[in-house]
Write a protein that holds these residues in place. Sequence first.
Motif: not given
Length: 319
Positions: A111, A114, A118, A162, A271, A276, A278
């Motif tokens: 995470f 991730l 971004r 995103s 994800s 979900d 991401t």
Amino acid sequence: MDIVSETEYVPDHLGGTSFAAFGSMVKILDALGNQDALSIFIYVEKGMTSSKHAIQELGLTQKRFYSRLKELIDVGLIEKNEEGYQYTTLGRVFSKIGYSLLDVLENKDQFELLEKLRDSSSLTSSDVNKITSVVSKGSADVSGIFNMIFLSEKQESVEAISSYGLAVDKLVEEIMGSEKSIFLASRYIDSKVIDAQLKASKRGVLARVLMAKEHLEDKVNKLQLLLSPGLMLSILEFFNDPKLDEFMRDGNIPFSFCIIDGERCFFELPSFGGNDFTIAFFVVDKTIADKFTNMFSVLWESAEKKEVPRVFQMLKKIS
């Protein structure tokens, strides 16, 4: 100490939440914040018929066991029945939340990566290795693709997307402008993408779709709420095509990706700990497109051929 009475502040963005509900949540989290209580809560998941055995297996004294058990009962997570102790409905809900939280904690590093994806336009070799280990699941082909994208000058041409909505809009735009071919491998079913695919196919564009087998029924049930009557009829027209399996198949999709006209590529980063969306990426590069096309071909050939793919069977039932 009465925690509820001391909880006089509810954050503005939770303005619709009552003080009582917010206070109850604080009390539950406070009870589960004790390691003994959490051990007991997890132990009760399948039912607890013998307190004596539970005390022995958990390595607790009677005083510590019954003290924490009472707290869990008082906050409404556990109840006593004729056979022993079990979760209440609220307890079952918090158990599911707990397992979801464990997934997040197990993937904490991913995470953080991730978030870096971004916020940053550059990735280190270590970052790329983490990405490829998640996406490729041991596939040398996928690792090679990601190394090619992120560990070269090509990285500067990669566009990060995103949100799922932005990814769909961008994909639909590119599909509508397609001239030769569309190869889509997807974990999702989206009415906008389906509509764009059908229109492209009618223009003579070679279109092939690989749908992920996982959770297919849930996806179709959600899709039926979004389909217009006209789009539904267009979809069902494909039932009369004797070569339907050359348009769509069900397969094992490691992550979603799409190749358009042999040069424009979409691919998502799966994800962590869930299904979900991401983050996704878009790049225009023929060499990369060739790699993704080869991957699609392998998945396509390994997909089970059926006269009518499952997704169409389900759509026919709800039409």
